[in-house]
Design an enzyme around this catalytic site. Structure first.
Site, PDB file in Angstrom:
ATOM      1  N   TYR A  22       0.810  -1.227   0.000  1.00 41.50           N
ATOM      2  CA  TYR A  22       0.000   0.000   0.000  1.00 41.50           C
ATOM      3  C   TYR A  22       0.839   1.272   0.000  1.00 41.50           C
ATOM      4  O   TYR A  22       2.055   1.227   0.135  1.00 41.50           O
ATOM      5  CB  TYR A  22      -1.047  -0.018   1.104  1.00 41.50           C
ATOM      6  N   GLU A  23       0.145   2.398  -0.203  1.00 42.46           N
ATOM      7  CA  GLU A  23       0.768   3.715  -0.405  1.00 42.46           C
ATOM      8  C   GLU A  23       1.703   3.709  -1.622  1.00 42.46           C
ATOM      9  O   GLU A  23       2.732   4.374  -1.635  1.00 42.46           O
ATOM     10  CB  GLU A  23       1.536   4.170   0.850  1.00 42.46           C
ATOM     11  N   GLY A  24       1.315   2.981  -2.646  1.00 47.23           N
ATOM     12  CA  GLY A  24       2.130   2.851  -3.851  1.00 47.23           C
ATOM     13  C   GLY A  24       3.007   1.616  -3.722  1.00 47.23           C
ATOM     14  O   GLY A  24       3.905   1.578  -2.886  1.00 47.23           O
TER      15      GLY A  24
END
Length: 598
Positions: free
Chosen positions: A442-444
């Site tokens: 997550y978060e890229g």
């Protein structure tokens, strides 16, 4: 049951002896009065909260998970989470590094990073509830209107309210240009938002009075793609003119994700059914504000894996000293026992030292980035602020991807130390592995971070920022290049630093001819860059340790630091040679594979 002891000695070593934050703070009017005694006292109290309040809830929170009432759409976190959060707020911890203008304590980011590392070691799922608020705070602090700041920031700073980032939709993750959530302007200047979001961490709970959701959506006349994204502040409860809470806003949890790990955190499917919000920043200019949140979150995610690496190492080390199995290959070591402790076996030590080296190297990088942010925000010299901002932008994808990849390696290695017991829930090791796995996604995703590093942060400005970090390496090499005792630490970093320029230029040339070449090499490239950064900090840590030993300091901490540095350079750093070779393998063997992937 697992154990956790806050690594205060190593934090103090990095901050005071390697980074010399006291001298750095004296150059910043905001932090000029912050001394080592103050920092150490805060870290000690933060460590107590992490180990005594948050850590005991980690396994029980994982087993219980969150509960959704489908009639009311309310979510109840695991038992004890709400009470722990109340103690957190009572202790003033949410305000630690926030702006005093809004009730914050105004302490350095570096101090806050240490607190969050310990909280992540103790209980990542719980820590995400207050942790997500920081991204919302940062975005509103930088891009919010005066009215929004007055309405939201004091409550976010105090911890009375929490915040989220509502970005992802079912059909689009990283490619936010595809999002469909709509925002309709209203006559009173507000907007009504309609749509659905997924994977919203800490998206619904009863731990705080209100939740401020920062939501990406499209205005009716918005252009297609990422240029048509706007950002809105959408509270769970509408806020009255006097700051009191009003009616329930129609933004609610439609379901909870059933996840591999972080069970104690409510990963929510969020439904917006005409929810009232206000525009943050300019129309169709939501990306700059979003990246304030994302960059804060990416550094935070790296810190999550750092915390898990540390706690996994501590437990594996304790187990390896206690568990007896077979005899040492070089002869009996525990003559009073029927077998030797497994710590005598070379490969067990390799697994332990891998986790230790990645934890301590990650801590140095993490705190250096915190110091860069402190400089960027508060240093009086404009050039220092600018250079610091560029360096932290370069290092952010490395922190996010390299530290989380290393966390995956380390937590799995530490689980392996336990043998079959590592696979059993009561020891807690398999939870560290499961919880860490989300950090790579997550978060890229880490591939996105790699593309960002090579494509945007390095090739995007022809390596100018990379050269700034290269100057730091060159300064250290010049300072210690003739010191024979430093040769084993300096020479590998100097050699890789020289190779990096040629390696980057080669990939840039190939990418200019075929963009897929950048995509094919990016993941390997980021890991090489990560080792260059780690190598630099391990050399600096060895430098300090050698100087202390030469001065007659008999603290075994310094010998331990040197031994770990030697292991890192002998067993982990050489990975860079393989990575550069595979990066140079090119895109053809990946893209000319239609039959293989038919």
């Amino acid at each position: 049951m697992p154990v956790y002891n806050p690594p205060l000695r190593d934090m103090q070593f990095v901050m005071h002896e390697v980074l010399k934050v006291g001298d750095e703070y004296k150059a910043m009017p905001r932090h000029a009065e912050v001394d080592a005694e103050t920092v150490n006292a805060i870290l000690e109290e933060g460590g107590k909260f992490a180990s005594e309040v948050a850590f005991p809830l980690n396994i029980s929170g994982d087993e219980e998970g969150c509960t959704l009432n489908r009639e009311t759409h309310e979510v109840t976190p695991p038992k004890g989470f709400k009470e722990a959060y109340a103690k957190y707020v009572e202790g003033g911890w949410p305000a630690l590094s926030c702006d005093p203008d809004y009730g914050g304590q105004g302490l350095p980011i570096t101090v806050n990073q240490c607190i969050y590392e310990m909280l992540n070691s103790a209980n990542q799922a719980w820590t995400m509830y207050p942790g997500l608020s920081h991204g919302a705070y940062e975005a509103l602090h930088e891009h919010g209107t005066d009215a929004q700041k007055k309405m939201y920031l004091p409550k976010l700073v105090s911890g009375e309210w929490t915040g989220t980032m509502c970005l992802t939709e079912a059909h689009c993750g990283t490619d936010l240009g595809l999002l469909r959530t709509k925002a309709e302007p209203q006559a009173d200047g507000t907007y009504k938002l309609t749509g659905n979001k997924i994977f919203i961490s800490a998206g619904e709970h009863d731990m705080a009075q209100n939740i401020v959701h920062l939501v990406l959506a499209r205005l009716p006349d918005a252009p297609q793609g990422s240029k048509g994204i706007s950002l809105f502040a959408v509270p769970k409860f509408n806020v009255q003119a006097d700051g009191s809470l009003g009616s329930r806003n129609p933004i609610y949890c439609g379901g909870l994700e059933h996840k591999m790990g972080i069970h104690g955190n409510a990963t929510a499917q969020i439904v917006l059914d005409g929810a009232v919000g206000t525009l943050v920043g300019q129309p169709n200019k939501g990306l700059p504000a979003m990246f304030v949140m994302m960059n804060a979150a990416r550094l935070g995610v790296g810190n999550q894996s750092l915390g898990l690496t540390e706690v996994a190492f501590q437990n594996a080390l304790a187990y390896a000293k206690d568990r007896i199995q077979m005899r040492s290959l070089s002869g009996v070591k525990a003559k009073d026992k029927p077998a030797d402790p497994i710590i005598v076996h070379p490969d067990v030590r390799k697994m332990l030292l891998t986790a230790k080296a990645y934890a301590e190297g990650g801590r140095a990088l993490n705190l250096y980035c915190g110091l860069l942010i402190d400089r960027e925000l508060h240093h009086p010299d404009e050039k220092v602020r600018k250079d610091s901002a560029e360096l932290v932008a370069l290092l952010t994808p490395i922190v996010k991807a390299f530290l989380t990849d290393n966390g995956h390696i380390a937590t799995n290695a530490c689980m392996q130390v336990f043998g079959g017991h590592g696979y059993i829930r009561e020891w807690g090791m398999e939870q560290f592995v499961r919880d860490n796995r989300i950090n790579m996604i997550y978060e890229g995703t880490n591939t996105i971070q790699s593309l960002d590093l090579l494509g945007r942060k390095v090739l995007g400005n022809n390596g100018a920022t990379l050269k700034k970090f290269g100057k730091l390496v060159a300064q250290l090499v010049e300072e210690e290049g003739v010191n024979e005792k430093m040769a084993e630490f300096i020479n590998p970093v100097a050699y890789l630093g020289d190779q990096m320029t040629k390696f980057t230029t080669e990939l840039g040339f190939k990418g200019f001819q075929d963009p897929d070449e950048v995509g094919a090499a990016a993941v390997d490239y980021l890991r090489v860059a990560g080792h260059l950064v780690f190598g630099y900090f391990w050399a600096r840590m060895a430098q300090v340790a050698l100087r202390e030993i030469a001065a007659g300091n008999t603290d075994p901490f310094y010998q331990a630091k040197l031994q770990t540095a030697r292991f890192y350079f002998a067993k982990l750093f050489p990975e860079t040679a393989m990575l550069m070779r595979t990066a140079r393998g090119g895109a053809r063997v990946l893209m000319d594979t239609d039959e293989a992937l038919a």
